[in-house]
Design an enzyme around this catalytic site. Sequence first.
Site, PDB file in Angstrom:
ATOM      1  N   GLY A  83      -3.715   1.408   8.014  1.00 55.47           N
ATOM      2  CA  GLY A  83      -3.626   2.837   8.322  1.00 55.47           C
ATOM      3  C   GLY A  83      -4.603   3.176   9.431  1.00 55.47           C
ATOM      4  CB  SER A 122      -6.955  -3.275   7.696  1.00 59.52           C
ATOM      5  OG  SER A 122      -8.306  -3.546   7.386  1.00 59.52           O
ATOM      6  CG  ASP A 148       0.214   8.371  -4.771  1.00 61.05           C
ATOM      7  OD1 ASP A 148      -0.745   7.612  -4.513  1.00 61.05           O
ATOM      8  OD2 ASP A 148       0.092   9.576  -5.075  1.00 61.05           O
ATOM      9  CB  VAL A 167      -5.093   4.518   0.221  1.00 58.46           C
ATOM     10  CG1 VAL A 167      -6.066   3.425   0.582  1.00 58.46           C
ATOM     11  CG2 VAL A 167      -4.562   4.327  -1.183  1.00 58.46           C
ATOM     12  CG  ASP A 168     -11.929   5.692   0.488  1.00 63.05           C
ATOM     13  OD1 ASP A 168     -12.158   5.762  -0.733  1.00 63.05           O
ATOM     14  OD2 ASP A 168     -12.814   5.496   1.347  1.00 63.05           O
TER      15      ASP A 168
END
Length: 180
Positions: free
Chosen positions: A133, A131, A20, A43-44
């Site tokens: 995901g 990019s 993570d 992740v954002d």
Amino acid sequence: AANWRTDAQTFGRILLYQGDITRVDTDAIVNAANSSLLGGGGVDGAIHRAGGPAILEECRQIRARQGGCPTGEAVLTTGGALPASYVIHTVGPVWNGGTKGEAELLANCYRNSLRLAAENQLTSVAFPGISTGIYGYPKADAARIAVREVQAFLKENELPASVVFVAYDEEARWVYEQEL
Ligand code: AR6
């Protein structure tokens, strides 16, 4: 994750870690953001959840100043409550079959993020698979571009001293390992 460094594989100035990114205490972690800079999933979402409201507040100020972040470009905020001091928000391309300039735009994400890190004297930066995901970029193609761009930048620049590729799952770790 507290000991992510001991779990990472080393390839010169590049490290590969599976886990993570919000737990990684490099000077900066890179966010796979969108042009609004107002947050999202993937992740954002994880970075804004772990970092707290300070990051979003800085993103709003950047939006007020420059109206968001175009694809391929990058902006810097502090890391809020994250173990990393800063977050570099970059906006990857949406995968559209590969004929819409996606490869060049993805390369720009890595170059512009690294340039921002160097300009701010940051010694260590961690990247997720930008990019790969929600935006649908094929993972192996994206890893090839990521590794090529980071290697080229490190060859030409002393900073950042090291770059970490953070693979979220075993498949992602494997594709980076092949490229490295
Ligand atoms: N640590 C490391 N990597 C992660 C983590 C994590 N905590 N969580 C996901 N990944 P994505 P994109 C990996 O979808 O494709 C958002 O809504 C994930 O497995 O986060 O660039 C933004 O606001 C994948 O390999 O970003 C945009 O709207 C990689 O991070 C949009 O998604 C990127 O997946 C951007 O889509």
